[in-house]
Motif scaffolding. Sequence first.
Motif, PDB file in Angstrom:
ATOM      1  N   GLY A 182       0.781  -1.237   0.000  1.00 37.21           N
ATOM      2  CA  GLY A 182       0.000   0.000   0.000  1.00 37.21           C
ATOM      3  C   GLY A 182       0.808   1.280   0.000  1.00 37.21           C
ATOM      4  N   GLY A 183       2.102   1.200   0.185  1.00 39.44           N
ATOM      5  CA  GLY A 183       2.919   2.409   0.081  1.00 39.44           C
ATOM      6  C   GLY A 183       3.258   3.043   1.415  1.00 39.44           C
ATOM      7  N   SER A 184       2.553   2.667   2.496  1.00 37.40           N
ATOM      8  CA  SER A 184       2.900   3.207   3.829  1.00 37.40           C
ATOM      9  C   SER A 184       3.091   2.052   4.793  1.00 37.40           C
ATOM     10  N   ALA A 185       4.143   2.138   5.595  1.00 40.34           N
ATOM     11  CA  ALA A 185       4.342   1.143   6.657  1.00 40.34           C
ATOM     12  C   ALA A 185       3.615   1.663   7.892  1.00 40.34           C
ATOM     13  N   VAL A 186       2.570   0.964   8.331  1.00 45.62           N
ATOM     14  CA  VAL A 186       1.833   1.409   9.532  1.00 45.62           C
ATOM     15  C   VAL A 186       1.557   0.236  10.456  1.00 45.62           C
ATOM     16  N   SER A 187       1.451   0.550  11.749  1.00 48.41           N
ATOM     17  CA  SER A 187       1.053  -0.504  12.696  1.00 48.41           C
ATOM     18  C   SER A 187      -0.452  -0.707  12.536  1.00 48.41           C
ATOM     19  N   TRP A 188      -0.926  -1.884  12.939  1.00 47.85           N
ATOM     20  CA  TRP A 188      -2.373  -2.149  12.837  1.00 47.85           C
ATOM     21  C   TRP A 188      -3.143  -1.185  13.729  1.00 47.85           C
ATOM     22  N   PHE A 189      -2.521  -0.765  14.856  1.00 48.40           N
ATOM     23  CA  PHE A 189      -3.187   0.211  15.728  1.00 48.40           C
ATOM     24  C   PHE A 189      -3.359   1.552  15.000  1.00 48.40           C
ATOM     25  N   ASP A 190      -2.293   2.017  14.348  1.00 50.11           N
ATOM     26  CA  ASP A 190      -2.401   3.301  13.627  1.00 50.11           C
ATOM     27  C   ASP A 190      -3.363   3.189  12.444  1.00 50.11           C
ATOM     28  N   PHE A 191      -3.369   2.018  11.807  1.00 53.55           N
ATOM     29  CA  PHE A 191      -4.308   1.829  10.699  1.00 53.55           C
ATOM     30  C   PHE A 191      -5.749   1.890  11.230  1.00 53.55           C
ATOM     31  N   ALA A 192      -5.991   1.264  12.397  1.00 60.12           N
ATOM     32  CA  ALA A 192      -7.338   1.317  12.988  1.00 60.12           C
ATOM     33  C   ALA A 192      -7.736   2.773  13.252  1.00 60.12           C
ATOM     34  N   ARG A 193      -6.790   3.555  13.769  1.00 62.27           N
ATOM     35  CA  ARG A 193      -7.079   4.987  14.014  1.00 62.27           C
ATOM     36  C   ARG A 193      -7.477   5.704  12.731  1.00 62.27           C
ATOM     37  N   MET A 194      -6.716   5.413  11.647  1.00 59.20           N
ATOM     38  CA  MET A 194      -7.029   6.053  10.352  1.00 59.20           C
ATOM     39  C   MET A 194      -8.418   5.645   9.859  1.00 59.20           C
ATOM     40  N   ILE A 195      -8.751   4.364  10.077  1.00 60.65           N
ATOM     41  CA  ILE A 195     -10.058   3.850   9.624  1.00 60.65           C
ATOM     42  C   ILE A 195     -11.185   4.599  10.336  1.00 60.65           C
ATOM     43  N   PHE A 196     -11.049   4.752  11.664  1.00 59.42           N
ATOM     44  CA  PHE A 196     -12.124   5.403  12.407  1.00 59.42           C
ATOM     45  C   PHE A 196     -12.218   6.882  12.032  1.00 59.42           C
ATOM     46  N   ASP A 197     -11.081   7.479  11.759  1.00 57.47           N
ATOM     47  CA  ASP A 197     -11.089   8.875  11.331  1.00 57.47           C
ATOM     48  C   ASP A 197     -11.819   8.998   9.981  1.00 57.47           C
ATOM     49  N   ALA A 198     -11.478   8.104   9.052  1.00 58.01           N
ATOM     50  CA  ALA A 198     -12.106   8.167   7.713  1.00 58.01           C
ATOM     51  C   ALA A 198     -13.598   7.868   7.796  1.00 58.01           C
ATOM     52  N   ALA A 199     -14.004   7.027   8.777  1.00 53.43           N
ATOM     53  CA  ALA A 199     -15.414   6.647   8.893  1.00 53.43           C
ATOM     54  C   ALA A 199     -16.192   7.612   9.792  1.00 53.43           C
ATOM     55  N   GLY A 200     -15.491   8.556  10.423  1.00 53.09           N
ATOM     56  CA  GLY A 200     -16.153   9.500  11.324  1.00 53.09           C
ATOM     57  C   GLY A 200     -16.658   8.824  12.599  1.00 53.09           C
ATOM     58  N   LEU A 201     -15.938   7.787  13.072  1.00 55.97           N
ATOM     59  CA  LEU A 201     -16.348   7.061  14.280  1.00 55.97           C
ATOM     60  C   LEU A 201     -15.355   7.333  15.412  1.00 55.97           C
ATOM     61  N   THR A 202     -15.854   7.269  16.666  1.00 55.18           N
ATOM     62  CA  THR A 202     -14.955   7.540  17.802  1.00 55.18           C
ATOM     63  C   THR A 202     -15.089   6.452  18.880  1.00 55.18           C
ATOM     64  N   PRO A 203     -14.768   5.207  18.524  1.00 49.44           N
ATOM     65  CA  PRO A 203     -14.840   4.151  19.545  1.00 49.44           C
ATOM     66  C   PRO A 203     -13.693   4.276  20.544  1.00 49.44           C
ATOM     67  N   VAL A 204     -13.792   3.532  21.653  1.00 47.27           N
ATOM     68  CA  VAL A 204     -12.675   3.479  22.597  1.00 47.27           C
ATOM     69  C   VAL A 204     -11.643   2.512  22.014  1.00 47.27           C
ATOM     70  N   LEU A 205     -10.496   3.062  21.610  1.00 50.16           N
ATOM     71  CA  LEU A 205      -9.460   2.258  20.946  1.00 50.16           C
ATOM     72  C   LEU A 205      -8.188   2.320  21.779  1.00 50.16           C
ATOM     73  N   THR A 206      -7.697   1.150  22.207  1.00 51.19           N
ATOM     74  CA  THR A 206      -6.441   1.142  22.966  1.00 51.19           C
ATOM     75  C   THR A 206      -5.431   0.196  22.325  1.00 51.19           C
ATOM     76  N   PRO A 207      -4.151   0.543  22.448  1.00 54.85           N
ATOM     77  CA  PRO A 207      -3.136  -0.333  21.859  1.00 54.85           C
ATOM     78  C   PRO A 207      -2.883  -1.575  22.715  1.00 54.85           C
ATOM     79  N   THR A 208      -2.571  -2.665  22.043  1.00 49.28           N
ATOM     80  CA  THR A 208      -2.120  -3.859  22.750  1.00 49.28           C
ATOM     81  C   THR A 208      -0.864  -4.349  22.035  1.00 49.28           C
TER      82      THR A 208
END
Length: 290
Positions: A215-241
């Motif tokens: 995809g052209g960017s190296a991202v952690s799955w946590f950061d990708f999840a953050r981008m997904i929620f931002d793009a979807a306009g959602l604000t769930p409680v998201l914590t890193p593990t």
Amino acid sequence: MKKAMVFGASGQLGVEIGKVIEARGYETMRFDRKQVDIADTRQVEEAVSAFDPSLVFNCAAYNQVDLAESEPQAALASNALGVRNLALACRQNDATLVHFSTDYVFDGTAGRPYVETDATHPLGAYAVSKRTGELFVKAYLDRALIVRTSGVFGPAGVRSNRGNFVELMLRLANSGQPIRVVEDHVASPTYAPFLAEKSVELALAGASGIFHVGGGSAVSWFDFARMIFDAAGLTPVLTPTNEREYRTPARRPKFSALENARMQAFGIAPMPPLREALDLYMSARLQFLM
Ligand SMILES: NC(=O)c1ccc[n+]([C@@H]2O[C@H](COP(=O)([O-])OP(=O)(O)OC[C@H]3O[C@@H](n4cnc5c(N)ncnc54)[C@H](OP(=O)(O)O)[C@@H]3O)[C@@H](O)[C@H]2O)c1
């Protein structure tokens, strides 16, 4: 008219490859698993020789990384023996095979995005099955194209059996549960329509051997999840593990981002930014929900 075949045509990538190659003027035959099971030698031979294509795209794959640890035969049947069937049928019919493989052929210890010449070291049954598929392609064909990719998400994942990471995140967010995602695993999430475009461009330009198309960017799955929620306009409680807290049946490479430099050196434009891909995904998935 030139002819192309697509196996695994209802998967995330298969749907997109079918569209792109048809738009390039190829008479295109698409087969989903119900029509042709690539693990069935006779079905593959008959389908390929009856249509006599110049290009064969193998988008079929067993992709259930954790389940593969308890049913390695199923992974090997599709990802290794199925690929062998296609490679032999392509050799028999003088067709060019375009096959797709994975960042999971690597062990994730390089500490930088992987290039095509890096040594492979698969860590589990799925990864071994995919690497074996690559070896079968190379064993039987001199001019085949193998495209390795990573973390595929495409709109067909909305209704496919396996789905994708974006759909999983949207489902969890809509259920209202707190969400934990690993921050110590990094990949190159790849938008299926972009992957299809680049792969068809490479194939039509006569590329052969192994090419990385991530995809052209190296991202952690946590950061990708953050981008997904931002793009979807959602604000769930998201914590890193992390890997230690979140154990899975299969071992996975910790850092499996792919370097696309060889693709670009071949004259193919770079992948658009990941955020752009996510925005396109969010609107494209709506059509698949209808
Ligand atoms: N998805 C990812 O995150 C990812 C990451 C790295 C690399 N890749 C690679 O990228 C390629 C495309 O993956 P994708 O995301 O499009 O996968 P996908 O959405 O899971 O689609 C795969 C398709 O292959 C079909 N299939 C499985 N075994 C088959 C067989 N024996 N004969 C015929 N069809 C069969 C599946 O059908 P059923 O659903 O009926 O089983 C499904 O429709 C694959 O080579 C995959 O290994 C994917």
